[in-house]
Design a protein around this motif. Structure first.
Motif, PDB file in Angstrom:
ATOM      1  N   TRP A  84       7.915  42.401  -7.578  1.00 18.83           N
ATOM      2  CA  TRP A  84       6.927  43.413  -7.192  1.00 18.83           C
ATOM      3  C   TRP A  84       7.140  44.717  -7.945  1.00 18.83           C
ATOM      4  O   TRP A  84       8.211  44.940  -8.548  1.00 18.83           O
ATOM      5  N   LEU A  93       1.610  45.748  -7.055  1.00 17.83           N
ATOM      6  CA  LEU A  93       1.546  44.493  -7.803  1.00 17.83           C
ATOM      7  C   LEU A  93       2.615  43.547  -7.272  1.00 17.83           C
ATOM      8  O   LEU A  93       3.795  43.901  -7.212  1.00 17.83           O
ATOM      9  N   ALA A  95       3.945  39.394  -7.632  1.00 16.38           N
ATOM     10  CA  ALA A  95       3.776  38.190  -8.456  1.00 16.38           C
ATOM     11  C   ALA A  95       4.861  37.184  -8.124  1.00 16.38           C
ATOM     12  O   ALA A  95       5.946  37.545  -7.653  1.00 16.38           O
ATOM     13  N   HIS A  97       7.061  34.304 -10.057  1.00 15.61           N
ATOM     14  CA  HIS A  97       7.413  33.746 -11.363  1.00 15.61           C
ATOM     15  C   HIS A  97       8.307  32.535 -11.162  1.00 15.61           C
ATOM     16  O   HIS A  97       9.221  32.573 -10.329  1.00 15.61           O
ATOM     17  N   LEU A 103       4.263  33.164 -14.770  1.00 15.12           N
ATOM     18  CA  LEU A 103       3.559  33.582 -13.572  1.00 15.12           C
ATOM     19  C   LEU A 103       2.831  32.401 -12.924  1.00 15.12           C
ATOM     20  O   LEU A 103       2.141  31.641 -13.600  1.00 15.12           O
ATOM     21  N   ALA A 106      -0.327  35.722  -8.332  1.00 11.01           N
ATOM     22  CA  ALA A 106      -0.342  37.183  -8.366  1.00 11.01           C
ATOM     23  C   ALA A 106      -1.222  37.699  -7.230  1.00 11.01           C
ATOM     24  O   ALA A 106      -2.274  37.123  -6.943  1.00 11.01           O
ATOM     25  N   GLU A 108      -2.513  41.573  -6.060  1.00 10.35           N
ATOM     26  CA  GLU A 108      -2.462  42.995  -6.417  1.00 10.35           C
ATOM     27  C   GLU A 108      -3.509  43.766  -5.617  1.00 10.35           C
ATOM     28  O   GLU A 108      -4.618  43.275  -5.401  1.00 10.35           O
TER      29      GLU A 108
ATOM     30  N   ASN B  56       3.593  42.584 -16.525  1.00 10.27           N
ATOM     31  CA  ASN B  56       2.897  42.124 -15.328  1.00 10.27           C
ATOM     32  C   ASN B  56       1.440  41.894 -15.706  1.00 10.27           C
ATOM     33  O   ASN B  56       1.040  42.132 -16.844  1.00 10.27           O
ATOM     34  N   ARG B  57       0.660  41.380 -14.754  1.00 16.04           N
ATOM     35  CA  ARG B  57      -0.744  41.060 -15.021  1.00 16.04           C
ATOM     36  C   ARG B  57      -1.511  42.215 -15.671  1.00 16.04           C
ATOM     37  O   ARG B  57      -2.430  42.013 -16.444  1.00 16.04           O
TER      38      ARG B  57
END
Lengths: 114, 223
Positions: A84, A93, A95, A97, A103, A106, A108, B56-57
């Motif tokens: 995070w 954010l 995610a 992994h 990834l 996700a 967000e 990150n994204r």
């Protein structure tokens, strides 16, 4: 991003509770999953910049973690979350992994569109 | 290899050119042939984030854009055009609209050769959709004005349906620069082709065969 610290994430989720937010939610196995294993059902989902507002948000699990957001008329949740951050724009954010650093999920949240 | 007037490369993701085409591109640019690369997306949905994560994204697109620009520099491409679509959405775009954009680039650049993915045989939905829009764009040009289209295909068993590739190009002469082009896409091939992995890779017959040989299918029009 850094490994999830559940208490910190819980605080961040609570701070966004009740606000009108934009969400990015994604799950993926990668586009090549069924190329490498033809028996694999490749599935995923993606939503970006839909608006949501939740009345309760909670992080659970022992890692990887799950986050669930209860809305007036429904739910949003994601599982498999490992990392995070709150980025420079104040966005939360989260995610998940896998062991190769790829990834898989996700989630967000942002007060402005992504 | 024939000397081309102008080569137009059209792919959906930064790095799509790396393994299969960058040796060919290098051969053209070293010949003094201008190469334009239309890259439809910034690979925003790439999955490699590193361990610990370096992206990150939300930061990935900017990273991949820089990597792509670096790869273009290595390959001698001076004209990179970003079409601004989003990764994994190309197949949901209007094929006519996308083909219109390709047609205006073709009209402007007058390429003698276009390189893209073979629609239906390129595994990733973006690859197939991008290739299909290119074929759609070129297919609606008058027959005598169409540039040659070389397609890349790699789906399982594609040779059974479309035959063996008619072009097998040995790019050994530019292999070192090709590896530099691949390495430019660090976020995608981070562990691959770096340090010891590179040394092992270069000693691996299969890997080097793949690096040295690039395969294309010349698109054959039904009419």
């Amino acid at each position: 991003m850094q490994p999830i610290e559940p208490r910190e994430v819980q605080k961040a989720v609570e701070q966004l509770c009740g606000k009108e937010l934009y969400i990015h939610l994604e799950t993926t196995n990668g586009a090549y999953a069924s190329h490498y294993d033809t028996t694999f059902l490749n599935a995923g989902g993606f939503i970006r910049n839909a608006k949501i507002q939740y009345t309760r948000g909670k992080i659970t699990g022992n890692g990887p973690y799950r986050v669930g957001l209860k809305m007036e008329n429904g739910w949003v949740y994601a599982e498999g979350l490992t990392d995070w951050e709150i980025d420079g724009k104040g966005r939360l954010l989260l995610a998940g992994h896998n062991s190769d650093g790829k990834l898989a999920v996700a989630l967000e949240l942002s007060e402005e569109p992504f | 290899m024939e000397k081309e007037k102008h080569v137009l490369v059209i792919f959906p993701h930064p790095d799509d050119e790396a393994f299969g085409v960058s040796g060919t591109i290098l051969t053209h640019t070293k010949n003094g042939t201008p190469v334009t690369y239309i890259c439809c997306t910034l690979g925003e949905m790439g999955r490699n984030m590193g361990s610990p994560p370096f992206a990150n994204r939300e930061t990935l697109p900017a990273i991949r854009k820089k990597e792509l620009e670096h790869a273009c520099k290595v390959m001698g491409i001076k004209d990179l055009r970003l079409f601004g679509l989003r990764d994994k959405t190309v197949e949901f775009e209007d094929i006519d609209e996308l083909a219109d954009r390709f047609n205006s680039a073709i009209d402007e650049l007058q390429p003698s050769l276009i390189i893209t993915f073979y629609p239906g045989y390129s595994v990733h939905p973006d690859h197939d959709a991008c290739g299909a829009a290119v074929i759609h764009a070129v297919g609606r040009m008058p027959k005598e004005k169409r540039p040659v289209v070389h397609c890349v295909a790699f789906s399982n068993g594609c040779e059974k349906e479309i035959g063996e590739p008619d072009i097998l190009r040995d790019v050994s002469a530019v292999a070192e620069e090709k590896i530099l082009a691949i390495q430019s896409h660090r976020s995608q091939f981070g562990a691959f082709m770096q340090g010891r992995a590179l040394k092992r890779g270069m000693e691996d017959e299969q890997v080097m065969k793949r690096i040295r040989t690039e395969r294309f299918w010349t698109y054959r029009w039904p009419d």
